[in-house]
Design an enzyme around this catalytic site. Structure first.
Site, short mmCIF file in Angstrom:
data_model
loop_
_atom_site.label_atom_id
_atom_site.label_comp_id
_atom_site.label_asym_id
_atom_site.label_seq_id
_atom_site.Cartn_x
_atom_site.Cartn_y
_atom_site.Cartn_z
N LYS A 239 9.87 2.72 -7.92
CA LYS A 239 9.79 2.40 -9.34
C LYS A 239 9.04 3.50 -10.08
CE LYS A 239 9.77 -2.61 -8.58
NZ LYS A 239 11.04 -2.94 -9.23
N THR B 29 -0.78 -5.95 2.72
CA THR B 29 -0.02 -5.47 1.55
C THR B 29 -0.33 -6.28 0.31
OG1 THR B 29 1.70 -5.17 3.20
CG2 THR B 29 2.28 -4.64 0.94
N GLU C 11 -2.72 -16.40 10.98
CA GLU C 11 -2.91 -15.06 10.39
C GLU C 11 -3.84 -14.26 11.29
OE1 GLU C 11 -1.92 -12.93 7.87
OE2 GLU C 11 -3.43 -11.67 8.85
N SER D 31 0.78 -2.98 -6.94
CA SER D 31 0.64 -2.71 -8.38
C SER D 31 0.28 -3.96 -9.18
CB SER D 31 1.93 -2.11 -8.94
OG SER D 31 2.37 -1.04 -8.16
N CYS E 233 -22.52 -4.90 -11.55
CA CYS E 233 -21.38 -4.34 -12.32
C CYS E 233 -20.47 -5.44 -12.85
CB CYS E 233 -20.55 -3.41 -11.44
SG CYS E 233 -21.48 -2.08 -10.71
N CYS F 281 -20.09 0.58 -9.33
CA CYS F 281 -20.87 1.15 -8.21
C CYS F 281 -20.21 0.86 -6.87
CB CYS F 281 -22.32 0.68 -8.24
SG CYS F 281 -22.65 -0.88 -7.41
N ILE G 8 1.94 -6.48 -10.30
CA ILE G 8 2.82 -6.82 -11.43
C ILE G 8 3.73 -7.99 -11.03
CG2 ILE G 8 4.73 -5.99 -12.88
CD1 ILE G 8 3.47 -3.20 -12.66
N CYS H 103 -24.16 -9.06 -7.99
CA CYS H 103 -23.35 -7.87 -8.29
C CYS H 103 -23.56 -7.56 -9.76
CB CYS H 103 -21.88 -8.14 -7.99
SG CYS H 103 -20.77 -6.88 -8.65
N HIS I 225 7.09 -9.08 -11.71
CA HIS I 225 8.28 -8.46 -12.28
C HIS I 225 9.24 -9.51 -12.84
CE1 HIS I 225 7.20 -4.59 -10.59
NE2 HIS I 225 7.04 -5.14 -9.41
C1 LIG Z 1 2.44 0.43 -3.25
C2 LIG Z 1 2.95 -0.96 -3.43
C3 LIG Z 1 3.14 -1.49 -4.71
C4 LIG Z 1 3.66 -2.78 -4.86
N1 LIG Z 1 3.71 -3.35 -6.10
C5 LIG Z 1 4.16 -4.62 -6.24
C6 LIG Z 1 4.15 -5.26 -7.52
O1 LIG Z 1 3.67 -4.72 -8.52
N2 LIG Z 1 4.66 -6.50 -7.61
C7 LIG Z 1 5.19 -7.15 -6.55
O2 LIG Z 1 5.69 -8.25 -6.71
N3 LIG Z 1 5.15 -6.61 -5.31
C8 LIG Z 1 4.64 -5.36 -5.13
N4 LIG Z 1 4.59 -4.79 -3.90
C9 LIG Z 1 5.15 -5.50 -2.76
C10 LIG Z 1 4.24 -6.57 -2.25
O3 LIG Z 1 2.93 -6.12 -2.14
C11 LIG Z 1 4.77 -7.03 -0.90
O4 LIG Z 1 6.14 -7.29 -1.01
C12 LIG Z 1 4.07 -8.30 -0.48
O5 LIG Z 1 2.68 -8.10 -0.47
C13 LIG Z 1 4.55 -8.68 0.90
O6 LIG Z 1 3.91 -9.87 1.26
P1 LIG Z 1 4.18 -10.49 2.68
O7 LIG Z 1 3.50 -11.80 2.71
O8 LIG Z 1 5.64 -10.44 2.97
O9 LIG Z 1 3.54 -9.45 3.70
P2 LIG Z 1 2.02 -9.12 4.06
O10 LIG Z 1 1.16 -9.17 2.88
O11 LIG Z 1 2.05 -7.87 4.85
O12 LIG Z 1 1.62 -10.33 5.00
C14 LIG Z 1 2.06 -10.46 6.32
C15 LIG Z 1 0.92 -11.02 7.12
O13 LIG Z 1 1.36 -11.27 8.44
C16 LIG Z 1 0.26 -11.05 9.30
N5 LIG Z 1 0.77 -10.84 10.65
C17 LIG Z 1 1.59 -9.85 11.08
N6 LIG Z 1 1.84 -10.00 12.40
C18 LIG Z 1 1.16 -11.10 12.80
C19 LIG Z 1 1.02 -11.75 14.05
N7 LIG Z 1 1.62 -11.31 15.17
N8 LIG Z 1 0.23 -12.85 14.12
C20 LIG Z 1 -0.40 -13.33 13.00
N9 LIG Z 1 -0.29 -12.74 11.80
C21 LIG Z 1 0.49 -11.65 11.70
C22 LIG Z 1 -0.39 -9.81 8.72
O14 LIG Z 1 -1.72 -9.67 9.15
C23 LIG Z 1 -0.25 -10.06 7.23
O15 LIG Z 1 -1.40 -10.66 6.69
C24 LIG Z 1 4.04 -3.53 -3.71
C25 LIG Z 1 3.80 -3.01 -2.44
C26 LIG Z 1 3.22 -1.76 -2.30
C27 LIG Z 1 2.88 -1.26 -0.94
#
Ligand SMILES: Cc1cc2nc3c(=O)[nH]c(=O)nc-3n(C[C@H](O)[C@H](O)[C@H](O)COP(=O)(O)OP(=O)(O)OC[C@H]3O[C@@H](n4cnc5c(N)ncnc54)[C@H](O)[C@@H]3O)c2cc1C
Length: 486
Positions: A254, A44, A35, A49, A407, A442, A51, A405, A53
């Site tokens: 959504k 992300t 990572e 949110s 709060c 805070c 949730i 902390c 789902h």
């Molecule tokens: C506004 C918003 C609302 C959402 N609401 C929901 C919800 O309510 N419920 C739900 O289920 N989902 C929700 N989602 C979606 C959810 O957040 C994402 O689908 C999920 O977090 C994606 O996870 P991931 O592990 O695929 O990606 P990420 O969390 O982006 O993880 C990918 C990781 O890869 C690492 N990485 C990238 N390139 C490299 C590299 N070259 N070398 C080493 N590490 C690297 C990054 O640093 C990162 O930590 C929402 C997203 C958003 C933006």
């Protein structure tokens, strides 16, 4: 000379990568997660949110629908095994215009087609009886009883800690820069800390999965960011909701929802704005105004005067769209995950199971480990202890008596646990995600000047080297008068 030798490298420590790490730790395999940030779930996975789902509104027949529906069924057991905050609160999808009300039967049919059978229509009186503070413009709604809330980062941390306890090695603060293949077979992964020898690579890099896919010359898609902005409301705000309140969804999002959080705040958002910069998580005046106006249609008493913080997260939008989990035909040993856009917190454990089966199908030997331990336990937070429990804890370890902390009532004992846990916190934000220190009213005004000194002491580094979220975000630069406060 290799930095490490392993069977599998997982690239990315978001919700999906951490779930895969835990899933693979069930087997007699050597796995490594790489990572680039100083902590897991720092992108992300921490800004969404929150949730879990049911999949009631997922595209019918899609891989997303299949995985979200499958994942939802895993959560009761998962939360019990891994001890992360998760509550089945249920959702109300609320129509505030006649046109929206007319769309509800179709949404209910969609839920049925996705295998979510408990979604039911409610009339106006019933909706207002369940949530009396909602707008009196309400026409009616849909009840979705199993929509749930979670702490997404605590869930990822729990999965990561459990994976580590079962033998997975995590390289944090380490960026993957290349993937080596010879004769169409994966050989190694290059990182900013050295080369890792491996036969299998799983690309779980979220927003950056297209860039990682290019490292093996296999990228027939692109990823662009879609920003979502949020408010977090004060726990003392003069309105309460017990359910997730969803608007009638639009084609691209959504919509702007209001949801209780597992820690007792209300979360309001998100927007859905297509932008270009994959790192632009700023909130904007226009975005926040849109959130407030949209949410007030559901809950008129809502006011930005009661907010304690705002944040934005970026959805990784795949072009062409859609969840895609594929084993490469050209490069044996490479598995790519892309298009996990708006439901990846929920789907993560099902994506992990899907990757497991796919990897086995294309040749990864999976022999279960007899000593796999599915359990991980969290300390009971001081904030939820009884007075007797607090007194007993302080007697055993006086650090429980030192509140850092005010709060969120977090003690030094909890901060020490976060630093010395298997996936030790190394920054202020990492402490925050593990303890809630800094997440209260805070917003770190009190603990933000205390925790850096605890981190410095425990890590044996100068306090000026302590960061908010990794290199480049140092907090203290030097004394303004005389000695640095200790
Ligand atoms: C506004 C918003 C609302 C959402 N609401 C929901 C919800 O309510 N419920 C739900 O289920 N989902 C929700 N989602 C979606 C959810 O957040 C994402 O689908 C999920 O977090 C994606 O996870 P991931 O592990 O695929 O990606 P990420 O969390 O982006 O993880 C990918 C990781 O890869 C690492 N990485 C990238 N390139 C490299 C590299 N070259 N070398 C080493 N590490 C690297 C990054 O640093 C990162 O930590 C929402 C997203 C958003 C933006």
């Amino acid at each position: 000379m290799y930095l490490w030798k392993t069977d599998v490298v997982i690239i990315g420590g978001g919700s999906v990568g951490c779930a895969i790490a835990r899933e693979l730790s069930r087997f007699q395999l050597k796995s490594v997660l790489v990572e680039k940030n100083e902590d897991v779930c720092a992108l992300t996975g921490k800004a969404n949110s929150a949730i879990i789902h049911t999949g009631f509104d997922a595209p019918v027949g899609s891989l997303e629908a299949k995985l979200v529906v499958a994942a939802r069924r895993m959560y009761d057991q998962l939360a019990q095994e891994l001890d992360f905050p998760y509550q089945v609160v249920g959702a109300l999808l609320v129509a505030v215009t006649k046109e929206q009300w007319q769309l509800l039967p179709e949404l209910q049919r969609k839920a049925l087609r996705n295998g979510v059978f408990d979604v039911h229509l409610l009339g106006r009186e019933r909706v207002l009886a369940i949530e009396p503070e909602l707008s009196d413009q309400v026409y009616g709604g849909l009840a979705i009883p199993r929509e749930s809330i979670v702490s997404p980062y605590e869930m990822a941390i729990a999965m990561a800690e459990n994976a580590i306890a079962n033998g997975v090695k995590f390289f944090l603060g380490t960026r993957v820069t290349g993937i080596e293949t010879t004769g169409g077979t994966v050989q190694a992964v290059s990182t900013t800390r050295g080369k890792i020898k491996t036969s299998w690579v799983i690309n779980a890099a979220g927003m950056y999965c297209d860039e990682v896919a290019q490292m093996v010359g296999e990228c027939d898609f692109t990823i662009t960011p879609r920003r979502g902005e949020f408010f977090i409301m004060d726990k003392e705000a003069p309105y309460k909701l017990r359910h997730i309140i969803l608007p009638v969804p639009t084609r691209i999002s959504k919509g702007i929802l209001i949801s209780p959080t597992v820690s007792g705040n209300l979360l309001v958002g998100p927007t859905a704005e297509d932008i270009e910069d994959k790192s632009d998580t700023r909130v904007t005046v226009a975005g926040l105004a849109q959130v407030m106006t949209g949410a007030q249609k559901l809950l008129p008493a809502l006011s930005s005067a009661h907010t304690i913080t705002q944040y934005a997260g970026l959805r990784p939008v795949r072009h062409p769209e859609g969840y895609t989990v594929e084993a490469s035909r050209q490069n044996r040993g490479y598995i790519g995950i892309s298009g996990v856009r708006s439901t990846g917190v929920t789907s993560a454990p099902a994506v992990a199971a899907y990757v497991r089966d796919l990897a086995e199908e294309v040749g990864l030997k999976l022999i279960p480990r007899s000593n796999f331990n599915p359990l991980r336990r969290q300390l009971k937070p001081f904030a939820s202890m009884t007075y007797q429990e607090r007194a007993a804890a302080i007697k055993v370890d006086p650090h429980w008596g030192h509140v850092v902390c005010r709060c969120e009532h977090v003690t030094e004992a909890e901060v020490l646990r976060a630093i010395h846990s298997p996936l030790g916190a190394r920054s202020l934000d990492a402490i925050k995600r593990r303890t809630r220190a800094g997440m209260g009213r805070c917003q770190g005004g009190f603990c933000g000047v205390r925790i850096p000194f605890i981190l410095a002491r425990e890590l044996g580094i100068p306090v000026e080297a302590v960061t908010k979220k990794g290199p480049g975000s140092e907090i203290l630069v030097g004394p303004i008068r005389g000695e640095m406060m200790r």
